[in-house]
Design a protein around this motif. Structure first.
Motif, PDB file in Angstrom:
ATOM      1  N   UNK A 120     -28.927 -18.877  -6.532  1.00  0.00           N
ATOM      2  CA  UNK A 120     -27.490 -19.117  -6.474  1.00  0.00           C
ATOM      3  C   UNK A 120     -26.895 -18.594  -5.166  1.00  0.00           C
ATOM      4  N   UNK A 121     -27.379 -17.459  -4.742  1.00  0.00           N
ATOM      5  CA  UNK A 121     -26.846 -16.864  -3.523  1.00  0.00           C
ATOM      6  C   UNK A 121     -27.114 -17.763  -2.307  1.00  0.00           C
ATOM      7  N   UNK A 122     -28.352 -18.292  -2.208  1.00  0.00           N
ATOM      8  CA  UNK A 122     -28.689 -19.173  -1.089  1.00  0.00           C
ATOM      9  C   UNK A 122     -27.824 -20.434  -1.101  1.00  0.00           C
ATOM     10  N   UNK A 123     -27.641 -20.997  -2.277  1.00  0.00           N
ATOM     11  CA  UNK A 123     -26.830 -22.207  -2.384  1.00  0.00           C
ATOM     12  C   UNK A 123     -25.384 -21.916  -2.010  1.00  0.00           C
ATOM     13  N   UNK A 168     -30.027 -24.537   6.677  1.00  0.00           N
ATOM     14  CA  UNK A 168     -28.720 -25.118   6.366  1.00  0.00           C
ATOM     15  C   UNK A 168     -28.921 -26.499   5.760  1.00  0.00           C
ATOM     16  N   UNK A 169     -29.806 -27.289   6.341  1.00  0.00           N
ATOM     17  CA  UNK A 169     -30.086 -28.607   5.806  1.00  0.00           C
ATOM     18  C   UNK A 169     -30.667 -28.544   4.403  1.00  0.00           C
ATOM     19  N   UNK A 170     -31.519 -27.564   4.157  1.00  0.00           N
ATOM     20  CA  UNK A 170     -32.137 -27.421   2.843  1.00  0.00           C
ATOM     21  C   UNK A 170     -31.270 -26.684   1.836  1.00  0.00           C
ATOM     22  N   UNK A 171     -30.051 -26.312   2.248  1.00  0.00           N
ATOM     23  CA  UNK A 171     -29.138 -25.521   1.413  1.00  0.00           C
ATOM     24  C   UNK A 171     -29.807 -24.229   0.934  1.00  0.00           C
ATOM     25  N   UNK A 172     -30.456 -23.566   1.869  1.00  0.00           N
ATOM     26  CA  UNK A 172     -31.132 -22.284   1.618  1.00  0.00           C
ATOM     27  C   UNK A 172     -30.797 -21.305   2.742  1.00  0.00           C
ATOM     28  N   UNK A 173     -29.553 -21.335   3.182  1.00  0.00           N
ATOM     29  CA  UNK A 173     -29.162 -20.616   4.384  1.00  0.00           C
ATOM     30  C   UNK A 173     -29.246 -19.110   4.182  1.00  0.00           C
ATOM     31  N   UNK A 174     -29.719 -18.433   5.254  1.00  0.00           N
ATOM     32  CA  UNK A 174     -29.728 -16.967   5.254  1.00  0.00           C
ATOM     33  C   UNK A 174     -28.300 -16.444   5.197  1.00  0.00           C
ATOM     34  N   UNK A 175     -28.155 -15.185   4.804  1.00  0.00           N
ATOM     35  CA  UNK A 175     -26.835 -14.578   4.766  1.00  0.00           C
ATOM     36  C   UNK A 175     -26.245 -14.488   6.169  1.00  0.00           C
ATOM     37  N   UNK A 176     -27.067 -14.070   7.141  1.00  0.00           N
ATOM     38  CA  UNK A 176     -26.574 -13.910   8.518  1.00  0.00           C
ATOM     39  C   UNK A 176     -27.389 -14.809   9.429  1.00  0.00           C
ATOM     40  N   UNK A 177     -27.230 -16.075   9.291  1.00  0.00           N
ATOM     41  CA  UNK A 177     -28.046 -17.016  10.041  1.00  0.00           C
ATOM     42  C   UNK A 177     -27.217 -17.711  11.105  1.00  0.00           C
ATOM     43  N   UNK A 178     -27.900 -18.117  12.185  1.00  0.00           N
ATOM     44  CA  UNK A 178     -27.250 -19.088  13.055  1.00  0.00           C
ATOM     45  C   UNK A 178     -27.437 -20.457  12.413  1.00  0.00           C
ATOM     46  N   UNK A 179     -26.734 -21.441  12.926  1.00  0.00           N
ATOM     47  CA  UNK A 179     -26.848 -22.777  12.355  1.00  0.00           C
ATOM     48  C   UNK A 179     -27.264 -23.754  13.449  1.00  0.00           C
ATOM     49  N   UNK A 392     -25.682  -5.178   7.499  1.00  0.00           N
ATOM     50  CA  UNK A 392     -24.784  -5.084   8.660  1.00  0.00           C
ATOM     51  C   UNK A 392     -24.442  -6.453   9.244  1.00  0.00           C
ATOM     52  N   UNK A 393     -24.602  -7.513   8.449  1.00  0.00           N
ATOM     53  CA  UNK A 393     -24.322  -8.876   8.902  1.00  0.00           C
ATOM     54  C   UNK A 393     -25.078  -9.173  10.197  1.00  0.00           C
ATOM     55  N   UNK A 394     -26.366  -8.835  10.203  1.00  0.00           N
ATOM     56  CA  UNK A 394     -27.227  -9.072  11.354  1.00  0.00           C
ATOM     57  C   UNK A 394     -28.386  -9.970  10.947  1.00  0.00           C
ATOM     58  N   UNK A 395     -28.784 -10.869  11.862  1.00  0.00           N
ATOM     59  CA  UNK A 395     -29.898 -11.755  11.569  1.00  0.00           C
ATOM     60  C   UNK A 395     -31.200 -11.022  11.847  1.00  0.00           C
ATOM     61  N   UNK A 396     -31.825 -10.527  10.796  1.00  0.00           N
ATOM     62  CA  UNK A 396     -33.079  -9.795  10.934  1.00  0.00           C
ATOM     63  C   UNK A 396     -33.972 -10.091   9.740  1.00  0.00           C
ATOM     64  N   UNK A 397     -35.251 -10.076   9.991  1.00  0.00           N
ATOM     65  CA  UNK A 397     -36.231 -10.195   8.904  1.00  0.00           C
ATOM     66  C   UNK A 397     -37.257  -9.058   8.986  1.00  0.00           C
ATOM     67  N   UNK A 398     -36.926  -8.030   9.731  1.00  0.00           N
ATOM     68  CA  UNK A 398     -37.834  -6.909   9.928  1.00  0.00           C
ATOM     69  C   UNK A 398     -37.500  -5.772   8.972  1.00  0.00           C
ATOM     70  N   UNK A 399     -38.510  -5.261   8.316  1.00  0.00           N
ATOM     71  CA  UNK A 399     -38.304  -4.160   7.374  1.00  0.00           C
ATOM     72  C   UNK A 399     -37.786  -2.936   8.116  1.00  0.00           C
ATOM     73  N   UNK A 400     -36.906  -2.179   7.507  1.00  0.00           N
ATOM     74  CA  UNK A 400     -36.309  -1.024   8.193  1.00  0.00           C
ATOM     75  C   UNK A 400     -37.326   0.088   8.404  1.00  0.00           C
ATOM     76  N   UNK A 401     -37.156   0.788   9.517  1.00  0.00           N
ATOM     77  CA  UNK A 401     -38.023   1.926   9.810  1.00  0.00           C
ATOM     78  C   UNK A 401     -37.334   3.243   9.469  1.00  0.00           C
ATOM     79  N   UNK A 402     -35.999   3.199   9.268  1.00  0.00           N
ATOM     80  CA  UNK A 402     -35.251   4.428   8.986  1.00  0.00           C
ATOM     81  C   UNK A 402     -35.137   4.649   7.481  1.00  0.00           C
ATOM     82  N   UNK A 403     -34.875   5.885   7.086  1.00  0.00           N
ATOM     83  CA  UNK A 403     -34.849   6.262   5.681  1.00  0.00           C
ATOM     84  C   UNK A 403     -33.691   5.603   4.933  1.00  0.00           C
TER      85      UNK A 403
END
Length: 946
Positions: A120-123, A168-179, A392-403
């Protein structure tokens, strides 16, 4: 989510945000009741907290007015209403950003409080983006239409259709994605009903520009979306908007394989009937083949390499999108089935991954177990990605290194401990990667080298300048990397604009990483080599056979790079005549030259396969032979196999072999038509070719023309015997004309040689061919001193032996005349000054015409030969300057010192001249390295000719 679910360190972040909110809004007494609900979410997301600080009414909307309901709002209707009274562009920008911020906060709130599923969130994110793009486009269109009128074609209003690509075309947009967007419109035409008329193309470009600004521009209120238009036809250099016909032409003629992949997920954001169906009809045959497209299997392997390359290039670790078993691999698996079967199975043409995955399961193309496991793992990764971006509304897919980041992610994903979450994540990624590798095939198949993999990104991926330079930093310094990338990106853009078949593009895409690797390997000037290679590739890009030749023969590619590095002239020759690439297949053969007396034999062997009656084919074959032999000579030259004198010898003997064949071919053609000249008995021809200049002096260079004079010894007044009779002397004129035709006609491989007959008796006003007696009479009675000078450099190169002997006697008689030395010196000096005045280059030392240069040495030797041969007849025997100087010294005409100085200068100049030709430069030196040699030549000139 309750406060008790969070650690003190996380709660302290939330409380700080809350206190800051209260300080900013002391009058908002209604906030007090919301602390318990808001602080946990503020603890999880700096974006949510920052947004509420910027617009406190978001909290009222969510927690007091029922906005937090999981039911999807009517985004399009709400935004249309908000924009209905907006007439100012800046105000429109504010409305879009306010709307986006409010609803993205709402979605993040629902996700952090587990108020909706990831599906639901992606849609919802996609529907929100859809509304923002569609309504912004509509607003921009209407505003421009008020000024310019409505774009029309055949009485029908034309819309701007916006293609949403990727998630975007697949209606599976990331939360903080470019288009990724592509703009197009149906037909050409012009606007109607406005204050000023525009062509439809201009109108829609303006709409597109305003739409991009509305979405992409960062203002005090933030940004709606980062907009990327690079997926459009021709990329960044292509038109911003295209009409359907141009759109169709591009994808049919130039669409590349990666564009086909991209179009699998294309969706029209603002469909307008009937144009939307028409656009889908244009794209469908490009994306989905009507047959079972198992060629996509190779594409799978290429995409697998691209995934690995991108991870290496960006030095990514713990990346849940691009790493092994990441989001990209799931998309890849599903897309593979779409590409293979989508042409026959319409249900697979859906841009949404979940819908296609369900279809694969229903058709049993994936087992229920595999499909369910894949879907579950994909959802897990997408949920983790969503949360990473919501922090933080940033486009990232990297796991956090900080606690703090790890605490937030594990809690958002429903785990109390990050290690437990990470273990679950690894399990899901292993599931994905297992299916990925099963679909791809043998994991241990031979892979390209690591360098080739890395450099493939430069060609295959749409990199920014920063990314490209970062990749090249491993191979080059900053300046060299910039030059290399500038050269490569320019070529890539030009190739995108060229009409090439699909197979040709695939071959070029495979070849380019190998080319880049070869250029960067042990090359001091990789950008220069790359530019020269591109000249060749441009010439062969539409001829797939040559691309495949280089792709399938690494040795040929290595030789091509080697030769292009050594000489731009060789690179230019191969680019003009790609058939020369065949010569690179066997390096041993490439550097194995024919013996000097073997060129004619090899030429005859080369021509055996061509019928004598096929005149055009024989002309082309002779040109190909010349080019291939000339390439071999140049290859031996630039690699140091041949010294200068031997280079000229080979080029001269090659030319003589071709002259002989041309004359014989012309003779056969003329005798077949007109018969034999009267009195001529085979194998005699009664004809001869005299070489002047560089050919006469056995000093031919690359690209030299041929200075020729034709003579005959036919005394008969009778007509030819056989064929269509003509006067026998007229026959030789037609023979000369035919010879010139065979030399000068341009075929696919160019001219055989450029020829110059101006040294014949009476020059351009004289007959093309003259009787040998007339030649003698002219030389003895009418010729100028400069013509006698030219005769010193002449040789008989082909024809009857009797004619050759007669020419030698005439030449000796003319040269060995007793002359008035002061007058001779004055004639030689005046002619030299006239030449220098008209021919010398303006700047630097012109090796040929400059003072103290080649021409001065040639004129000195000619003066000595003409002035002293009456005493020393042997001086007129040789026609080349080096042996003339040896003869002059041996007969005491000049000193050993003078002979040594002039020979040294002459050879140095000629060697440099050769290098300049091979380097594609004029023979002008500006370094001053010849100053000492020039001074010696000048001194000798002064002492000899004044």
């Amino acid at each position: 989510m309750r406060m008790t679910d969070l650690s003190p360190s996380l709660l302290s972040i939330g409380h700080k945000h809350w206190q800051r909110l209260l300080e900013l809004h002391p009058q908002a007494e209604w906030l007090a009741a919301l602390e318990e609900c808001a602080v946990p979410v503020f603890s999880m997301s700096d974006f949510v907290a920052r947004s509420c600080l910027q617009d406190v009414e978001i909290l009222r909307y969510l927690l007091l007015d029922g906005g937090i309901s999981p039911q999807m709002p009517d985004y399009a209707g709400l935004l249309e209403e908000a924009l209905s009274t907006v007439t100012d562009e800046n105000q429109m920008h504010r409305v879009l950003r306010f709307f986006r911020r409010r609803h993205m906060v709402r979605l993040a709130w629902l996700d952090f409080t587990h108020g909706q599923s990831i599906d639901d969130s992606l849609v919802q994110v996609s529907k929100l983006a859809n509304a923002l793009i569609d309504q912004a486009c509509h607003w921009c269109y209407q505003q421009l239409a008020e000024r310019y009128g409505t774009p029309m074609s055949d009485g029908v209003a034309q819309p701007l259709l916006v293609l949403g690509m990727g998630k975007l075309g697949g209606e599976e947009l990331n939360f903080s994605s470019d288009i990724d967007l592509i703009f197009c419109y149906p037909e050409l035409g012009e606007t109607e009903g406005g204050r000023r008329t525009l062509e439809n193309q201009q109108f829609f470009v303006k709409v597109g520009q305003k739409l991009i600004t509305a979405l992409n521009q960062v203002t005090a209120d933030g940004q709606v979306f980062r907009v990327d238009m690079r997926l459009r036809p021709f990329g960044e250099s292509g038109p911003l908007v295209m009409h359907f016909s141009a759109f169709e032409d591009y994808y049919q003629e130039q669409g590349r394989e990666w564009e086909r992949y991209a179009m699998v997920k294309a969706r029209i954001i603002n469909p307008v009937a009937p144009f939307a169906d028409e656009l889908k009809g244009i794209l469908r045959p490009f994306v989905f083949r009507r047959y079972m497209d198992f060629s996509a299997i190779e594409a799978l392997r290429n995409m697998k390499r691209l995934i690995s390359q991108e991870v290496r290039r960006r030095q990514l670790t713990d990346n849940i999108k691009l790493g092994g078993g990441g989001i990209r691999e799931v998309e890849f698996i599903v897309q593979a089935f779409q590409l293979i079967r989508g042409g026959r199975e319409a249900a697979l043409q859906h841009p949404g991954l979940f819908a296609v995955l369900d279809e694969l399961k229903a058709r049993a193309w994936l087992s229920a177990e595999d499909a369910d496991a894949l879907g579950q793992s994909y959802r897990f990764l997408r949920k983790a990605e969503h949360h990473l971006q919501q922090f933080n509304d940033e486009q990232t897919q990297t796991l956090p290194a900080d606690n703090i980041g790890r605490q937030r992610l594990s809690i958002a994903m429903g785990y109390d401990d990050y290690a437990v979450f990470y273990q679950a994540l690894e399990m899901h990624m292993q599931t994905i990667h297992g299916q990925f590798m099963e679909l791809i095939g043998d994991e241990n198949e031979q892979e390209p080298s690591e360098e080739v993999n890395e450099l493939s990104d430069l060609w295959c991926l749409p990199l920014t300048d920063e990314e490209a330079l970062g990749l090249l930093a491993k191979f080059l310094d900053e300046q060299s990397a910039g030059e290399f990338w500038h050269t490569l990106s320019g070529f890539a853009q030009e190739m995108r604009n060229r009409a090439m078949g699909t197979r040709g593009r695939e071959s070029l895409d495979k070849l380019m990483p190998l080319v880049l690797c070869a250029c960067l390997k042990d090359n001091p000037s990789p950008s220069m080599v790359l530019a020269r290679l591109f000249g060749v590739l441009k010439a062969v890009c539409r001829r797939t056979a040559y691309l495949d030749l280089l792709l399938e023969n690494p040795g040929a590619l290595a030789q091509l790079v080697r030769l292009c590095r050594a000489s731009p002239w060789i690179a230019e020759q191969i680019g003009r005549f790609p058939i020369l690439l065949d010569e690179l297949l066997n390096p041993q053969h490439l550097y194995q030259l024919a013996p000097l007396d073997g060129y004619y034999s090899e030429l005859r062997q080369f021509l055996l396969r061509i019928p004598e009656q096929d005149l055009e084919a024989r002309m082309e074959a002779m040109r190909q032979f010349k080019l291939s032999q000339q390439l071999k000579i140049a290859a031996a030259d630039v690699t140091g196999v041949l010294p200068l004198m031997k280079v000229s010898d080979h080029l001269t003997f090659l030319a003589e072999a071709l002259i002989k064949q041309v004359v014989l071919d012309a003779w056969q053609q003329m005798t077949e038509r007109y018969g034999q000249p009267d009195g001529v008995v085979a194998p005699q021809l009664g004809f001869g070719v005299i070489a002047y200049g560089k050919l006469g002096g056995i000093e031919l260079g690359y690209g030299s023309d041929l200075d020729l004079v034709f003579v005959h010894d036919c005394d008969s007044q009778q007509d030819t015997v056989g064929g269509k009779p003509i006067e026998s002397r007229q026959f030789y004129i037609k023979l000369a004309q035919r010879i010139m035709h065979l030399f000068n006609t341009k075929t696919a491989s160019g001219q055989l040689y450029e020829t110059d007959l101006r040294l014949r008796p009476a020059g351009n006003s004289g007959l093309l061919v003259c009787h040998i007696n007339g030649f003698a009479e002219y030389q003895l009675q009418e010729a100028w001193t400069w013509e006698h000078q030219a005769l010193c450099r002449s040789r008989f190169v082909f024809g009857d032996e009797m004619l050759a002997a007669r020419f030698q006697r005439i030449r000796k008689q003319v040269i060995c005349q007793l002359r008035d030395k002061p007058k001779l010196a004055d004639d030689v000096r005046q002619m030299r000054e006239k030449m220098r005045e008209h021919l010398q280059a303006g700047q630097g030392f012109d090796l040929k015409q400059g003072s103290g240069g080649i021409a001065d040495i040639e004129f000195l030797t000619q003066y000595w030969v003409l002035s002293e041969s009456h005493q020393h007849n042997a001086l007129c025997f040789w026609s080349d300057n080096v042996r003339i100087l040896e003869s002059l010294q041996s007969h005491g005409v000049i000193s050993e010192q003078w002979a040594r100085s002039l020979t040294e200068a002459y050879l140095a100049y000629r060697d440099a001249g050769h290098r300049y030709v091979l380097d594609g430069q004029p023979a002008v030196d500006e370094s001053g390295r010849f100053d000492e040699l020039r001074e010696q030549v000048r001194l000798i000139w002064q002492q000899t000719l004044g």
